[in-house]
Structures are given as structure tokens and as C-alpha cells.
Design a protein around this motif. Sequence first.
Motif, PDB file in Angstrom:
ATOM      1  N   TRP A 124     -83.997  82.740  49.852  1.00  0.00           N
ATOM      2  CA  TRP A 124     -82.566  82.812  51.000  1.00  0.00           C
ATOM      3  C   TRP A 124     -83.201  81.590  51.306  1.00  0.00           C
ATOM      4  N   GLY A 125     -83.957  81.913  51.837  1.00  0.00           N
ATOM      5  CA  GLY A 125     -84.562  80.176  53.368  1.00  0.00           C
ATOM      6  C   GLY A 125     -85.337  79.757  52.946  1.00  0.00           C
ATOM      7  N   LEU A 126     -85.476  79.445  51.051  1.00  0.00           N
ATOM      8  CA  LEU A 126     -86.026  78.222  50.333  1.00  0.00           C
ATOM      9  C   LEU A 126     -84.489  77.015  50.151  1.00  0.00           C
ATOM     10  N   ASN A 127     -83.540  77.866  50.449  1.00  0.00           N
ATOM     11  CA  ASN A 127     -82.263  77.272  50.126  1.00  0.00           C
ATOM     12  C   ASN A 127     -81.818  76.620  51.324  1.00  0.00           C
ATOM     13  N   PHE A 128     -82.259  76.393  52.096  1.00  0.00           N
ATOM     14  CA  PHE A 128     -82.339  75.417  54.024  1.00  0.00           C
ATOM     15  C   PHE A 128     -82.924  73.793  53.301  1.00  0.00           C
ATOM     16  N   ALA A 182     -84.999  71.173  41.428  1.00  0.00           N
ATOM     17  CA  ALA A 182     -86.220  72.467  41.410  1.00  0.00           C
ATOM     18  C   ALA A 182     -86.664  73.431  41.601  1.00  0.00           C
ATOM     19  N   ILE A 183     -86.456  73.382  43.603  1.00  0.00           N
ATOM     20  CA  ILE A 183     -86.280  74.367  44.601  1.00  0.00           C
ATOM     21  C   ILE A 183     -85.303  75.252  44.673  1.00  0.00           C
ATOM     22  N   LEU A 184     -84.510  74.854  44.363  1.00  0.00           N
ATOM     23  CA  LEU A 184     -82.590  75.316  43.817  1.00  0.00           C
ATOM     24  C   LEU A 184     -82.797  76.537  42.577  1.00  0.00           C
ATOM     25  N   MET A 185     -84.141  76.049  41.903  1.00  0.00           N
ATOM     26  CA  MET A 185     -84.044  77.101  40.752  1.00  0.00           C
ATOM     27  C   MET A 185     -85.236  78.243  41.704  1.00  0.00           C
ATOM     28  N   ILE A 186     -86.445  77.882  41.933  1.00  0.00           N
ATOM     29  CA  ILE A 186     -87.510  78.677  42.680  1.00  0.00           C
ATOM     30  C   ILE A 186     -86.376  79.700  43.364  1.00  0.00           C
ATOM     31  N   ALA A 187     -85.928  79.157  44.459  1.00  0.00           N
ATOM     32  CA  ALA A 187     -85.379  80.298  45.086  1.00  0.00           C
ATOM     33  C   ALA A 187     -84.003  80.696  44.300  1.00  0.00           C
ATOM     34  N   ALA A 188     -83.391  80.295  43.431  1.00  0.00           N
ATOM     35  CA  ALA A 188     -82.317  81.138  42.210  1.00  0.00           C
ATOM     36  C   ALA A 188     -83.725  82.445  41.798  1.00  0.00           C
ATOM     37  N   VAL A 189     -84.665  82.621  41.276  1.00  0.00           N
ATOM     38  CA  VAL A 189     -84.785  83.350  40.302  1.00  0.00           C
ATOM     39  C   VAL A 189     -85.326  84.319  42.291  1.00  0.00           C
TER      40      VAL A 189
END
Length: 446
Positions: free
Chosen positions: A307-311, A318-325
Amino acid sequence: MEKKDKMGIGKFWGWQARAVSMGCMVIILGYLNIYCTDTLMLSSAVVGILLLVSKITDGITDLIAGYIIDNTHTKWGKARPYEVFIIALWICTWLLFSCPAEWSDVLKYIWVFIMYTLVNSIFATFLYSNQTPYMLRAFGSQQQIVKVNSYGGIVVTLGCAVVSMLFPQMMATMATSASGWSRMVGMFAIPLCAIGLLRFLLVKETVEIDNGETERVTLKDMLGALKSNKYIFMAAGISLLYNLVQGMNAYTYYFTYIGGGIDKYTSLAALSMPLLIVMFIFPQVMKRGITTSRIILFGAICGVVGWGLNFFAGDNMAILMIAAVLYTFAGLPIAYISGLLLLDCSEYNVLTGKKRMETTMSAVSSFGTKIGQGVGNALLGIMLAVFGYNGAAEVQTADAVMGIRCLYSVIPAVIYLLIVIICMKYDLEKILPGLREKAKAGKRAE
């Protein structure tokens, strides 16, 4: 002779069918806020407060449902009769998304409040509260229960993933008017209602755990168990916090105004499928002595990071997908094996001289689930209003966009950090073996 940890195929699929139905209902309710603000043109803050008030009433109905089920003894069993509530649940879910657009705002608010309350405070309450007593009486061993939750989670995740991918796609073409919303939700409600009934039809209560006793559970019994069992409140706290994040459902706003379109969320929803392999791992890990709370703890740590990555993601898929995993993995043990914590809480009651009261334990957890969803909905609506969100505007202000970003990143990360803290303090799994030995010693002495 059938091994104790084996179960029939029909029983397995029947059990998961209702879980799929309920999971899809939760997904569809996740779009209620954007339906209210962008189609019915209602205030996000008022809608959020109404949903929160509705959830608070669950505190009463959950305990009532627990009391009723604990004292139910029919030819169909203790918990199984309440499965028929799935029919009323889907009718009211469809009606919730069928509010006439020409009504005044006051009538719309009343309609949304009444239907939402019927769905959650009445019908979902009984369906959540009967889960644990039904499971104990349908499956003959702890290993069966672990398997039906872990391997069954694969079925539930696949079923919910289909709705997660289809719903936003259909929104683009059908959810352009109030009547379009009604038709779309109706198309999901009819088959999902039929699927949900399969548990009642295929899974019978065949395991005797009451030793033939039908002694009534009194209010004094319930209050006594709750007073002496702090662990049920910790388990309910985990459920509350997880569902607080689920209840916010900020992704609908994030992808509409930041992520490049709600249809792009389909890519993230599809990530749940590769993660299904994790569900095969849970039973094997638990056989090695890793407890349920430790698995949830590890997942929650991943949730904080994800969830922190989403910010920082913006519209970077790419970032959204890593965060989602990461945050999808974080939710799997809470969604599918945290029910084992409730079984431990029920056993703790028995080992400390109380009645089992597994329905009451389930009702308290259910209360946490629905309060979390309600607070999440309210938090979403209130924060959108505070940051100046306008459902009628094509482009949102910088403040509104920042609010949406925080709702999809910082706030969920902090909530998952609280889950980490609870799991670190949850020590019931260490205490139970000693209590079991003490109970056995007492029986031998007799």
C-alpha cells in the motif's frame, strides 16, 4: 474407508459456492459510493455517514444473531437453516442499486440507508454468524477445515476475480444511468443467488460436537465468555482493520481520476489468479507448525509495503502491479484462514470452563467485519468531501486528487501496520497446548 481428512467433491464445491456468492456481493457493494456520488448525485460525506450509522446497528444485530443461532436446534441443524437468507440478500442488493433517479435527495438517502441496512445488518449478519458453527458441524477434522479454507480460497478467489474483472468493464457501457446500474447488478444478482444456495442444498450438518446436548445459551453465558476471552476481540480487530481497507474501495476513484480509467483496474484484479498458488502452501506451512497468526503477520507486513508503494505510483502500471501483488497476498490469509482463530477462541472458552459458543465468537468477528466496512465507506466519503471532491466535475482539484492518493496508499498502509501489531501480541496459539494438557490431566484424575 474414507480417511478422516478427506471430503466429498460435492461437499467441497457446495461449501465454496456460498463463499463465492458473498465475496462477489462485497465486491459489488464496493461500487456503492461511486454509484451514489456520480449517478444519484448524492453527497459523499452524507452517504458515508449513513453507511457508518447502518454498520453501527450491526453491533446489536450481530449479538442477536449469535444468540438465536446458538439456541437453534432443528432437523436441518443449528446453522444450516439460515443459508436461505442468501435469497433476500441478493434481492436487496439489486434493489440498493435500483434507486429511481427522479426521486428527491431525501428519498434517495432513505432508500440507500434502508436497503444497505437490510443487506448488512440482517441478512449478511446471519450468513456471517452461522459460518463457524456450520463449519464445525459439516467437517469432521481440523485438517478438513484447514483444507476447505485454504484450497477453497482458490475457488473463491477465482470466482471473485471474474466479477472483479467483468464489473468495471460492464460499468463503462451500462453504468451510464440509474436504470443501467439496475440492469447490470440484476445480471449478477440472479446467477450469484443461485450459486449461493448450493451450500444449503449440498452441505449437511453431520458432525456431532454437542454430545446430544441442547442446553440454551443465556445472555449471562455470552457476556461471561466475552469478558474472559480477550482473544476474540483481537481476532475481530484483525477482521475490522482488513475490512476497513476493503470498505474504502478507493480504487474506483483512483483509477477514474489518476490511474488512467476504471477499465485498467481489470489488470490488477487479474493478478489474484497467479497468487492462487499461495493457497496451496498454507496447509503445508501449517503442518510444519507455523501458526495462523504468524501467517497473517507476514502477510500484513507485505501489505504495509504494497500500500505504501501506491503513493508513488501515479498512473505507472508497473508500480501499481507490484504493489497489488503485495497487498493482494497480504489479504489472502485474513480472508481465507483467519476463521481458524475463531475456532481457537471457541476451544479456549471450553478449556477455561465456559460453553463453546462458536456462533457468538463468529458474531463478534462479523461485527468487526461490518464495522470495518462501514467505517471504510464513511472514511472514504468524508475524506472526499474534506478534500473537495465533486462527482459532477470532469477534472478534480489538486487537493481532491491528493485525498484520493492518500486513500489508496498511506491510510491502508497505516491500517495494515496496526494488524502487524495485533498479530505480534496474539499468543493464544502458544497457550492452547498447555490448556489441552491440563484438561486431559483433569479427566485422567477423574
